[in-house]
Every structure is written in C-alpha cells, then in structure tokens.
Design a protein around this motif. Structure first.
Motif, PDB file in Angstrom:
ATOM      1  N   MET A   1      37.502  52.469  42.782  1.00  0.00           N
ATOM      2  CA  MET A   1      38.836  52.016  43.379  1.00  0.00           C
ATOM      3  C   MET A   1      39.067  50.896  44.345  1.00  0.00           C
ATOM      4  SD  MET A   1      41.924  53.499  42.998  1.00  0.00           S
ATOM      5  CE  MET A   1      43.542  53.179  43.600  1.00  0.00           C
ATOM      6  N   GLU A   2      38.034  50.906  44.989  1.00  0.00           N
ATOM      7  CA  GLU A   2      37.882  49.697  45.991  1.00  0.00           C
ATOM      8  C   GLU A   2      37.728  48.362  45.402  1.00  0.00           C
ATOM      9  OE1 GLU A   2      35.181  50.579  49.203  1.00  0.00           O
ATOM     10  OE2 GLU A   2      36.405  52.128  50.049  1.00  0.00           O
ATOM     11  N   ALA A   3      37.003  48.648  44.313  1.00  0.00           N
ATOM     12  CA  ALA A   3      36.564  47.514  43.646  1.00  0.00           C
ATOM     13  C   ALA A   3      37.912  46.950  42.849  1.00  0.00           C
ATOM     14  CB  ALA A   3      35.619  47.623  42.452  1.00  0.00           C
ATOM     15  N   GLU A   4      38.622  48.066  42.147  1.00  0.00           N
ATOM     16  CA  GLU A   4      39.786  47.510  41.531  1.00  0.00           C
ATOM     17  C   GLU A   4      40.920  46.901  42.558  1.00  0.00           C
ATOM     18  OE1 GLU A   4      41.694  50.680  39.244  1.00  0.00           O
ATOM     19  OE2 GLU A   4      39.813  50.944  38.054  1.00  0.00           O
ATOM     20  N   ASP A   5      40.945  47.519  43.688  1.00  0.00           N
ATOM     21  CA  ASP A   5      41.763  46.776  44.752  1.00  0.00           C
ATOM     22  C   ASP A   5      41.308  45.392  45.121  1.00  0.00           C
ATOM     23  OD1 ASP A   5      43.432  49.166  44.526  1.00  0.00           O
ATOM     24  OD2 ASP A   5      42.295  49.965  46.458  1.00  0.00           O
ATOM     25  N   GLY A   6      40.061  45.227  45.128  1.00  0.00           N
ATOM     26  CA  GLY A   6      39.301  43.937  45.325  1.00  0.00           C
ATOM     27  C   GLY A   6      40.076  42.727  44.407  1.00  0.00           C
ATOM     28  N   ARG A   7      39.774  43.339  43.213  1.00  0.00           N
ATOM     29  CA  ARG A   7      40.080  42.375  41.939  1.00  0.00           C
ATOM     30  C   ARG A   7      41.536  42.144  42.114  1.00  0.00           C
ATOM     31  NH1 ARG A   7      36.450  41.682  37.934  1.00  0.00           N
ATOM     32  NH2 ARG A   7      38.024  41.797  36.317  1.00  0.00           N
ATOM     33  N   ALA A   8      42.687  43.085  42.298  1.00  0.00           N
ATOM     34  CA  ALA A   8      43.820  42.895  42.324  1.00  0.00           C
ATOM     35  C   ALA A   8      44.231  41.910  43.507  1.00  0.00           C
ATOM     36  CB  ALA A   8      44.477  44.003  42.528  1.00  0.00           C
ATOM     37  N   ALA A   9      43.587  42.043  44.641  1.00  0.00           N
ATOM     38  CA  ALA A   9      43.796  41.169  45.777  1.00  0.00           C
ATOM     39  C   ALA A   9      43.287  39.732  45.515  1.00  0.00           C
ATOM     40  CB  ALA A   9      43.396  41.668  47.035  1.00  0.00           C
ATOM     41  N   GLU A  10      42.200  39.614  44.673  1.00  0.00           N
ATOM     42  CA  GLU A  10      41.681  38.244  44.672  1.00  0.00           C
ATOM     43  C   GLU A  10      42.678  37.671  43.558  1.00  0.00           C
ATOM     44  OE1 GLU A  10      37.668  36.423  42.937  1.00  0.00           O
ATOM     45  OE2 GLU A  10      37.632  38.479  43.361  1.00  0.00           O
ATOM     46  N   ALA A  11      43.084  38.505  42.459  1.00  0.00           N
ATOM     47  CA  ALA A  11      44.211  37.911  41.482  1.00  0.00           C
ATOM     48  C   ALA A  11      45.155  37.579  42.121  1.00  0.00           C
ATOM     49  CB  ALA A  11      44.399  39.021  40.855  1.00  0.00           C
ATOM     50  N   GLN A  12      45.735  38.268  43.121  1.00  0.00           N
ATOM     51  CA  GLN A  12      46.706  37.807  43.758  1.00  0.00           C
ATOM     52  C   GLN A  12      46.846  36.541  44.434  1.00  0.00           C
ATOM     53  OE1 GLN A  12      49.760  39.373  43.355  1.00  0.00           O
ATOM     54  NE2 GLN A  12      50.891  37.691  44.326  1.00  0.00           N
ATOM     55  N   ARG A  13      45.605  36.409  45.101  1.00  0.00           N
ATOM     56  CA  ARG A  13      45.430  34.799  45.714  1.00  0.00           C
ATOM     57  C   ARG A  13      45.386  33.641  44.813  1.00  0.00           C
ATOM     58  NH1 ARG A  13      41.932  38.245  49.075  1.00  0.00           N
ATOM     59  NH2 ARG A  13      40.101  37.928  47.484  1.00  0.00           N
ATOM     60  N   GLU A  14      44.765  34.171  43.723  1.00  0.00           N
ATOM     61  CA  GLU A  14      44.849  33.230  42.565  1.00  0.00           C
ATOM     62  C   GLU A  14      46.379  32.845  42.253  1.00  0.00           C
ATOM     63  OE1 GLU A  14      42.477  31.255  41.520  1.00  0.00           O
ATOM     64  OE2 GLU A  14      40.355  32.422  41.962  1.00  0.00           O
ATOM     65  N   LYS A  15      46.981  33.666  42.075  1.00  0.00           N
ATOM     66  CA  LYS A  15      48.471  33.505  41.420  1.00  0.00           C
ATOM     67  C   LYS A  15      48.969  32.646  42.537  1.00  0.00           C
ATOM     68  CE  LYS A  15      51.100  36.930  39.870  1.00  0.00           C
ATOM     69  NZ  LYS A  15      51.828  37.885  39.663  1.00  0.00           N
TER      70      LYS A  15
END
Length: 330
Positions: A1-15
């Motif tokens: 779950m934490e890994a998914e949250d981390g990927r989502a946060a990184e994706a948001q930074r990319e956006k």
C-alpha cells in the motif's frame, strides 16, 4: 500500500513538472514528464490528455490522436468522469482538424466532436463542430464544381479525339486531370493521344498512372503494352498484356496483342520460344498456369504462322526456278 502511495505521489510530481514545462512551452520536456507519470499511474488518463495537448502544440497530430484514443478507451474501462472523456475527444478532434486541412477530409474530426458533445456539452466544442461542418460543405461544393469541369473537359477531349485533333484533345484531358486527378479514364485517353503524337514516354507515364489508379481498368494495360510494343520492348509488352488478360481473359484486343508480341519475340530469337524461354520472359509476372498455357498456345500459333509463311516463300522460289516459268515485270 505504501509503495502504491509512493508511486502515486511520484506520478503527481511528474504531472506538476510536466504542467510547469508546458506553461513555459518546453514541450519536449513536458512530454517526458507526462510519459513517466503515465507509467507510474496508468489509471490517471490526464497524463495522456496532457501529453496529447503538448503533441498538438508540437504539430505532432497523429501522436495527439493516438494518445486521445487511448485515453478514451482506458477512461471508459475505468468509468472516468465524462468531462475527461469529452476533453480527450475534443482534443482528438482538434488534431484531426489540422490533418483535415491537408487531407480535405473533415469526417473523422466531425465524428470526434459529435462524440465529445455526447459525453459532455461544451459551447467551444459546439463551435468547432459548426466550423468543421461548414468547411466540409465548402470542400464538397468545390469538389462538385471541379468534377463538373473535369467532365466537361473530358467530353470535349473525346470530341477532339474523334476528329483526330490529338494535340487539342491532350490539352483538354490535361485540364480534366487538374480538376480531378483520380479518374483513370482521362489518363488512358491522354495516353492514347501521346501514342498517336509519337510521345511514347509520356504515353507510358499516363498508362502507368491509369493502372495505379485502377488496377482493374483494362485499357490502362492495353495502352501501356502498346507503348512498350512500339518501343520494341516486346517482352515487357508481353508481360503487360498478361496482366491485362487477368482483367478479361477473353478480350480480343489483348489476345491479338499477345500474338503480335509472341511473333516478334519468335522473330527476334530466330525461332520458336520454348517453355524454358517462356519462363525467362515472364519471370514472376504470373503464377497462373492457365495464363501460361494460353500464352504458350499463342506463341505456338505465331511460330506456325511464321513457318507457313516461310514454306510459302520457298514454294514460290522453287516455282520461279522451274523451266518455262516467265517473270512479269511491272
């Protein structure tokens, strides 16, 4: 779950980085950020629509269309907000409108705009649709007028052709082609004019264009073979006639052309053309055994006619040598 949250946060930074680059018109950089973001969070279709917007400004219209179509497909699977789907379809239409300006085909853009309005109504999208439909009507009217002009010049060319005024007929056929460059009949007619005028390279060019436009149009093959025959390219003419024979296996003009080619090849080779020679002549032109058998029969007929003519000549010579034979001079 934490890994998914981390990927989502990184994706948001990319956006956010992509949006910042987009605002500053660093479009290649924006595309890179959106691409990385889409890989990190494939459920967020805004990465695709944002990248499509960057492609649109870069004039990469096909890439824009591709991203919008993927966004719509993925969005429907994920049951995304209709406004996001409408945005993707509208953006796709914007790219299609740019392509339509070159291809003069507004139908795909109009279809995308209609789909966008069905997902979510927007005045801006409605205006785009009205403009696209107006542009399509203008093109259709221009095409109608061009077709009328092309028909007029083609008919006028035919009249002059019948009068054997090939030079003026050629000019009218050229006018017809300028108005409608997709009519194989006009290229066929102009090719025949070029043949009569002795301009064989131009005749060959028009005949090949005729075949390119309609590979089932027999006259194109006949014109091309006629030019090749007149240029004494008998084997090439033979191959072209064989291609024409596929359009109409019983066409007398083509069969006569095959006989003439066979006779000339026989004469130039100093004798009959056998099966092995036939393979060399045809190459990979036809794998149809029926056509090959028919051609072989025609060649045999030509050889027989040649032998008959030769025998008749010998009989005449012998007759002249007989005692008591008197020559008559005119």
């Amino acid at each position: 779950m934490e890994a998914e949250d981390g990927r989502a946060a990184e994706a948001q930074r990319e956006k956010e980085a992509g949006n910042d680059a987009y605002r500053k018109q660093y479009l290649e950089t924006a595309v890179d950020h959106y691409t990385r973001g889409a890989a990190l969070d494939p459920r967020d279709i805004s990465f695709l629509t944002n990248r499509a917007a960057a492609y649109l400004l870069m004039s990469k219209y096909r890439e824009c269309v591709r991203d919008c179509e993927e966004a719509v497909e993925r969005g429907r699977e994920l049951r995304a907000d209709n406004r996001l789907l409408a945005r993707a379809l509208s953006r796709k239409a914007s790219a299609l409108l740019k392509l339509a300006a070159c291809a003069a085909d507004y139908a795909p853009a109009i279809r995308a705009l209609q789909q966008s309005l069905a997902e979510h109504y927007s005045e801006d999208t409605r205006d785009k649709l009205d403009q696209a439909e107006t542009a399509r009507k203008e093109i259709e009217e221009r095409e109608r007028l061009d077709q009328e002009a092309a028909d007029h010049h083609r008919q006028r060319g035919n009249e002059l052709f019948q009068r054997q005024n090939y030079q003026e007929a050629t000019a009218h056929y050229t006018e017809a082609i300028e108005k409608n460059p997709n009519d194989p009949r006009v290229f066929s007619n102009r090719a025949q004019c070029h043949i009569y005028l002795g301009n064989l390279p131009k005749g060959l060019e028009d005949a090949e264009k005729c075949i390119e436009l309609d590979p089932t149009f027999l006259k194109g093959y006949v014109r091309k073979a006629n030019v090749q025959f007149l240029m004494e390219y008998y084997e090439s003419a033979l191959a072209t006639y064989i291609e024409g024979l596929k359009c109409d296996p019983n066409n007398l003009v083509v069969i006569d052309g095959l006989r003439r080619c066979a006779a000339c090849i026989n004469r130039s080779n100093g004798g009959d053309v056998g099966p092995d020679d036939l393979e060399d002549i045809l190459g990979n032109v036809s794998s149809d055994n029926d056509l090959r058998n028919k051609l072989q029969k025609l060649m045999e007929e030509a050889a027989a006619l040649k032998k008959e003519a030769s025998d008749e000549r010998l009989r005449r010579i012998e007759s002249e040598r007989m005692p008591g034979h008197q020559r008559t001079y005119i």
